[in-house]
Scaffold this active site. Structure first.
Site, short mmCIF file in Angstrom:
data_model
loop_
_atom_site.label_atom_id
_atom_site.label_comp_id
_atom_site.label_asym_id
_atom_site.label_seq_id
_atom_site.Cartn_x
_atom_site.Cartn_y
_atom_site.Cartn_z
N ASP A 52 0.77 -1.25 -0.05
CA ASP A 52 0.09 -0.10 0.02
C ASP A 52 0.83 1.41 -0.14
O ASP A 52 1.40 1.44 0.90
CB ASP A 52 -1.07 0.08 1.19
CG ASP A 52 -1.81 1.07 1.40
OD1 ASP A 52 -2.82 1.22 0.78
OD2 ASP A 52 -1.52 1.89 1.85
N TYR A 57 3.27 9.59 -0.46
CA TYR A 57 4.24 9.01 0.41
C TYR A 57 5.51 9.24 -0.38
O TYR A 57 6.84 9.11 0.24
CB TYR A 57 4.07 7.60 0.48
CG TYR A 57 2.67 7.22 1.24
CD1 TYR A 57 2.02 8.05 1.88
CD2 TYR A 57 2.35 5.76 1.17
CE1 TYR A 57 0.79 7.57 2.60
CE2 TYR A 57 0.99 5.34 1.68
CZ TYR A 57 0.46 6.39 2.72
OH TYR A 57 -0.94 5.84 3.07
N LYS A 82 -2.50 5.66 -4.54
CA LYS A 82 -3.55 6.82 -3.97
C LYS A 82 -3.33 8.06 -4.61
O LYS A 82 -2.14 8.74 -4.61
CB LYS A 82 -3.81 6.88 -2.58
CG LYS A 82 -3.93 5.66 -1.56
CD LYS A 82 -4.27 5.92 -0.20
CE LYS A 82 -3.58 4.51 0.62
NZ LYS A 82 -2.16 4.50 0.78
N HIS A 117 -7.44 9.48 -2.02
CA HIS A 117 -6.58 9.32 -0.85
C HIS A 117 -7.61 9.95 0.15
O HIS A 117 -7.70 9.65 1.44
CB HIS A 117 -5.48 9.95 -0.69
CG HIS A 117 -4.31 9.38 0.19
ND1 HIS A 117 -3.19 9.36 0.11
CD2 HIS A 117 -4.56 9.27 1.59
CE1 HIS A 117 -2.66 9.06 1.02
NE2 HIS A 117 -3.37 9.05 2.17
#
Ligand SMILES: NC(=O)c1ccc[n+]([C@@H]2O[C@H](COP(=O)([O-])OP(=O)(O)OC[C@H]3O[C@@H](n4cnc5c(N)ncnc54)[C@H](OP(=O)(O)O)[C@@H]3O)[C@@H](O)[C@H]2O)c1
Length: 289
Positions: A52, A57, A82, A117
């Site tokens: 994930d 990120y 996302k 997200h």
């Protein structure tokens, strides 16, 4: 929900598609650069097949590198990313999603799941991102699409603009202290898979006496209890670690089963929205939402 037959290869069906999702996932939030690559390689060695990540990120390229370095067939892996920023037009947002797919799996690649997200992008942002994801899905660049941090009102709102409904997944903060029962029950009713982020409550509850008692009963770590709890609730937990021994330990949750009584005790720890470390969703749409 309890199934004695749970294994690391157990999957759940996603709605309106033949695609299935591995029940145990592996998170890479706050895993930068080489740490991200090495943690994914350790996870894949330990048997995880579901990773994930997210644009936010800033490690989608590293996820792609880890996939390549693992030597595992792409089809044996389940990769989620996302998008959290609407670019102003569906086309621009679609291009942003396509860039994520390229980073993760190259020019001709795909992701297994693409999520919105956050609901915190306004009505027009939610509509625009979903339209981009629908295009990605229809072109096979995303095998499944879903949402994250969406309450009941946000998922209901989608009925007004979505061609693909329901979203196949809703990823929310879920652990005993933050069970988000209303949105979880709503998703269950519609076949939407409940993914559990921060399933270890970021290890902030390691000293909780109730949790420690249950861990002691089963001769396992508190974190193993939390992952097993999420699995037995029917959620797909996404524990994150960059520590090799913890990565292995977090996947070693198939040699014990929490009893109904232990599940009930853990259910009793719920603190509602105040138990959230990151976010408890609002289930009502506000005027300015
Ligand atoms: N959709 C969203 O908005 C959203 C938000 C947050 C998270 N997520 C996803 O969910 C994943 C997990 O959530 P999270 O990272 O917030 O929290 P988490 O998985 O609940 O906890 C991670 C923390 O627990 C520690 N830890 C892991 N295994 C442990 C063990 N066996 N013993 C003791 N400590 C352990 C990790 O330390 P070390 O790494 O140092 O080992 C890290 O500090 C993320 O990586 C991300 O993929 C999504």
């Amino acid at each position: 929900m309890t199934s004695p037959k749970l294994t690391i290869t157990s999957t759940l069906p996603l709605p309106n598609t033949p695609v299935t999702i591995p029940r145990l996932g592996f998170g890479v939030f706050e895993s930068p650069g080489t740490q991200c690559v090495s943690s994914i390689l350790a996870a894949l060695s330990a048997g995880y097949r579901h990773i994930d990540t997210a644009q936010f990120y800033e490690n989608e390229t590293e996820v792609g590198l880890a996939i390549q370095q693992s030597g595992l067939p792409r089809s044996s892996l389940f990769i989620t990313t996302k998008i959290d920023i609407a670019q102003g037009t569906v086309e621009k947002t679609y291009q942003s999603c396509l860039e994520s797919v390229r980073k993760i799996d190259g020019e001709r690649g795909y992701v297994d799941l693409f999520l919105v997200h956050t609901a915190d992008v306004g009505r027009e942002g939610r509509r625009e991102i979903w339209a981009a994801l629908e295009r990605l899905y229809e072109e096979g660049k995303a095998r499944a699409i879903g949402v994250s941090n969406y309450g009941v009102g946000h998922v209901e709102e989608m009925k007004g603009y979505a061609r693909v409904w329901p979203p196949m997944v809703n990823q929310n903060e879920l652990h005993p202290w933050c069970q988000q029962r209303e949105i979880v029950a709503y998703c269950q009713k519609h076949g939407i898979v409940n993914q559990a982020y921060s399933p270890l409550a970021k290890n902030t509850k390691a000293d909780d006496p109730t949790l420690n008692k249950i861990a002691g009963n089963n001769n396992v770590a508190t974190t193993q209890v939390l992952i097993r709890y999420a699995l037995q609730k029917g959620w797909t937990p996404l524990p994150k670690s960059v520590t090799p021994e913890r990565i292995v330990q977090n996947a070693d949750v198939y040699g014990f089963e929490l009893t109904t009584e232990e599940m009930d005790i853990l259910d009793g720890l719920d603190q509602g929205a105040s138990g959230a470390l990151l976010e408890a969703v609002s289930n009502e749409l506000e005027e300015d939402d």
